[in-house]
Write a protein that holds these residues in place. Structure first.
Motif, PDB file in Angstrom:
ATOM      1  N   SER A  46       0.833  -1.192   0.000  1.00 47.02           N
ATOM      2  CA  SER A  46       0.000   0.000   0.000  1.00 47.02           C
ATOM      3  C   SER A  46       0.872   1.248   0.000  1.00 47.02           C
ATOM      4  O   SER A  46       2.067   1.196   0.315  1.00 47.02           O
ATOM      5  CB  SER A  46      -0.938   0.016   1.216  1.00 47.02           C
ATOM      6  N   ASP A  47       0.254   2.362  -0.366  1.00 51.18           N
ATOM      7  CA  ASP A  47       0.893   3.673  -0.284  1.00 51.18           C
ATOM      8  C   ASP A  47       0.006   4.590   0.546  1.00 51.18           C
ATOM      9  O   ASP A  47      -1.199   4.347   0.686  1.00 51.18           O
ATOM     10  CB  ASP A  47       1.094   4.296  -1.675  1.00 51.18           C
ATOM     11  N   ASN A  48       0.592   5.652   1.080  1.00 58.65           N
ATOM     12  CA  ASN A  48      -0.221   6.676   1.724  1.00 58.65           C
ATOM     13  C   ASN A  48      -0.329   7.881   0.789  1.00 58.65           C
ATOM     14  O   ASN A  48       0.309   7.909  -0.272  1.00 58.65           O
ATOM     15  CB  ASN A  48       0.350   7.054   3.100  1.00 58.65           C
ATOM     16  N   PRO A  49      -1.136   8.887   1.130  1.00 57.21           N
ATOM     17  CA  PRO A  49      -1.317  10.027   0.220  1.00 57.21           C
ATOM     18  C   PRO A  49      -0.043  10.806  -0.064  1.00 57.21           C
ATOM     19  O   PRO A  49       0.018  11.572  -1.027  1.00 57.21           O
ATOM     20  CB  PRO A  49      -2.348  10.896   0.955  1.00 57.21           C
ATOM     21  N   GLY A  74       6.229  -2.023  -3.147  1.00 60.59           N
ATOM     22  CA  GLY A  74       6.083  -3.464  -3.172  1.00 60.59           C
ATOM     23  C   GLY A  74       5.127  -3.948  -4.244  1.00 60.59           C
ATOM     24  O   GLY A  74       4.388  -3.172  -4.863  1.00 60.59           O
ATOM     25  N   HIS A  75       5.137  -5.257  -4.416  1.00 62.16           N
ATOM     26  CA  HIS A  75       4.262  -5.886  -5.408  1.00 62.16           C
ATOM     27  C   HIS A  75       3.515  -7.034  -4.727  1.00 62.16           C
ATOM     28  O   HIS A  75       2.578  -6.804  -3.992  1.00 62.16           O
ATOM     29  CB  HIS A  75       5.070  -6.343  -6.614  1.00 62.16           C
ATOM     30  N   ALA A  76       3.940  -8.261  -4.920  1.00 62.90           N
ATOM     31  CA  ALA A  76       3.273  -9.404  -4.302  1.00 62.90           C
ATOM     32  C   ALA A  76       3.756  -9.593  -2.860  1.00 62.90           C
ATOM     33  O   ALA A  76       4.839  -9.153  -2.481  1.00 62.90           O
ATOM     34  CB  ALA A  76       3.529 -10.668  -5.112  1.00 62.90           C
ATOM     35  N   PRO A 331      -8.912  -0.947  -9.549  1.00 63.87           N
ATOM     36  CA  PRO A 331      -8.894  -2.178  -8.740  1.00 63.87           C
ATOM     37  C   PRO A 331      -7.594  -2.934  -8.951  1.00 63.87           C
ATOM     38  O   PRO A 331      -7.113  -3.045 -10.073  1.00 63.87           O
ATOM     39  CB  PRO A 331     -10.094  -2.961  -9.281  1.00 63.87           C
ATOM     40  N   SER A 332      -7.028  -3.429  -7.874  1.00 67.33           N
ATOM     41  CA  SER A 332      -5.737  -4.124  -7.984  1.00 67.33           C
ATOM     42  C   SER A 332      -5.798  -5.519  -7.396  1.00 67.33           C
ATOM     43  O   SER A 332      -5.806  -6.515  -8.101  1.00 67.33           O
ATOM     44  CB  SER A 332      -4.641  -3.295  -7.305  1.00 67.33           C
ATOM     45  N   GLY A 333      -5.827  -5.621  -6.061  1.00 67.38           N
ATOM     46  CA  GLY A 333      -5.813  -6.933  -5.420  1.00 67.38           C
ATOM     47  C   GLY A 333      -7.169  -7.604  -5.473  1.00 67.38           C
ATOM     48  O   GLY A 333      -8.210  -6.951  -5.414  1.00 67.38           O
ATOM     49  N   ASP A 376      -2.385  -1.455  -3.218  1.00 61.56           N
ATOM     50  CA  ASP A 376      -1.550  -1.587  -4.401  1.00 61.56           C
ATOM     51  C   ASP A 376      -1.381  -3.055  -4.775  1.00 61.56           C
ATOM     52  O   ASP A 376      -1.291  -3.916  -3.901  1.00 61.56           O
ATOM     53  CB  ASP A 376      -0.169  -0.978  -4.118  1.00 61.56           C
ATOM     54  N   ASN A 377      -1.370  -3.322  -6.048  1.00 66.29           N
ATOM     55  CA  ASN A 377      -1.010  -4.629  -6.578  1.00 66.29           C
ATOM     56  C   ASN A 377      -1.878  -5.771  -6.049  1.00 66.29           C
ATOM     57  O   ASN A 377      -3.074  -5.746  -6.241  1.00 66.29           O
ATOM     58  CB  ASN A 377       0.483  -4.901  -6.315  1.00 66.29           C
TER      59      ASN A 377
END
Length: 382
Positions: A46-49, A74-76, A331-333, A376-377
């Motif tokens: 995840s990211d923050n603002p 990050g990814h997976a 949408p990601s995950g 994210d991801n």
């Protein structure tokens, strides 16, 4: 290796009953999703603002949210033993992050992060899985100066580098352990990249994606499959309990001139890799890009997210065709909840949505909204 400690805690409501495990965790442990009901946490990059990068874990029972700052996007995610999880760096990444979610006195009661560096001349490509015994970690990597894809082989406890296998293609991205516990399936995206050029793609005209099966003990190539359109990069995978494989594709051709025939492929156990049917008008809404996958084996429905297309899509593997899609902001995950016959989808605005697994279109429900969370991801529930 660097060690950073950050802790961000927030509260949220609980998810309710036991949730299902997505493809990464299932294949890593060699455990079918239907067999595991002892599930307590949700994990995602995840990211923050403000653009900070985190590995986030939500405790389902207490509703406590833990986010640990990491040094790279990050990814997976691969949950491990003793409340730790491994976050694979997004390609090209020279580091993965091992996060300990138990507060440590040495970290001032904060969470601990240990960097796992790539070996010389390689960078991580975003995914990895465990052997059936859980003692070996396989990571997709790019040997960039040699222009070849490799699987890094590491001890899963010490992360000592033990060797590597060739993936017989460029740009290996996703990797899954097949249910026999002896075979790895690798998505070779086919794209040549070099860290000197960032994420620039160097061989679009000649790229050759492939789906490759390898022996876990020897690295020997067992089989290889390709699609007719070499611009369809094979990116993400899900291996089902019966040995079938779903594939999410990303189109590297010119979308202004031509839409791809499809963006999702399916290989039934013992069969051929084939594109799932979809109309040109329907495939256009996904903007040439599919990401995470989840599967309902009972309904034989494959759910695939399209962050660039702002849609979550649903496909029938029984009928080999597209079913329907629903609009969501990036949408990601995505993961399947077997006890509830529902799919869980995260988005870039902090939302977590619940979709019923149905052949006909049905509305989604917003399960949670985290205003400062940018999921994210991939999504892992374990």
């Amino acid at each position: 290796m660097n060690r950073r400690q950050f802790l961000l805690l927030a509260t949220a409501g609980t998810f309710g009953a036991a949730l299902g495990v997505n493809a990464l965790m299932k294949r890593a442990a060699g455990t079918p999703v239907e067999a595991d009901t002892n599930l307590t946490h949700l994990y995602s990059a995840s990211d923050n603002p403000h653009g900070g990068h985190f590995l986030t874990r939500l405790d389902i029972a207490s509703g406590q949210l833990q986010s640990c700052a990491v040094p790279m996007r990050g990814h997976a995610v691969l949950p491990l033993a003793n409340d730790t999880a491994l976050l694979f760096g997004r390609r090209p990444a020279f580091e993965c992050a091992l996060v300990d979610f138990l507060p440590s006195p040495l970290a001032g009661e904060g969470l601990g992060v240990r960097g796992i560096p790539a070996t010389a001349g390689r960078h991580f490509n975003g995914h990895g899985c465990l052997s059936s015994a859980g003692d070996v970690l396989f990571t997709t990597e790019n040997a960039y100066d040699e222009k070849r894809g490799v699987l890094g082989i590491r001890d899963s406890k010490t992360f000592q580098h033990l060797g590597e296998y060739d993936t017989f293609g460029l740009d290996p991205h996703d990797i899954q352990l097949m249910p026999d516990g002896k075979t790895l399936v690798v998505a070779n995206g086919g794209i040549e990249q070099h860290p000197d050029f960032g994420r620039r793609k160097l061989n679009i005209d000649t790229m050759q994606p492939s789906l490759v099966y390898l022996d876990t003990q020897t690295g020997k190539k067992i089989d290889e499959y390709r699609l007719p359109d070499h611009h369809l990069s094979i990116r993400h995978l899900i291996a089902t309990a019966d040995g079938s494989v779903g594939v999410a594709l990303q189109y590297e051709g010119d979308l202004y001139r031509q839409q791809p025939a499809s963006l999702v492929a399916w290989q039934p156990h013992g069969g051929e890799l084939q594109l799932l049917d979809i109309s040109t008008a329907d495939v256009a809404r996904f903007n040439g890009y599919m990401a995470d996958l989840a599967y309902d084996p009972q309904q034989q429905i494959l759910a695939v997210s399209s962050p660039r297309g702002n849609h979550t899509s649903f496909w029938s593997t029984r009928e080999r065709r597209f079913l329907h899609a629903h609009s969501l902001p990036e949408p990601s995950g995505i993961a399947f909840l077997p006890q509830q016959q529902q799919f869980l989808v995260s988005d870039a605005t902090g939302g977590i949505h619940r979709f019923p697994s149905t052949l006909q279109p049905a509305p989604a429900s917003l399960l949670h909204q985290f205003p400062d969370q940018r999921w994210d991801n991939h999504l892992v529930i374990a």
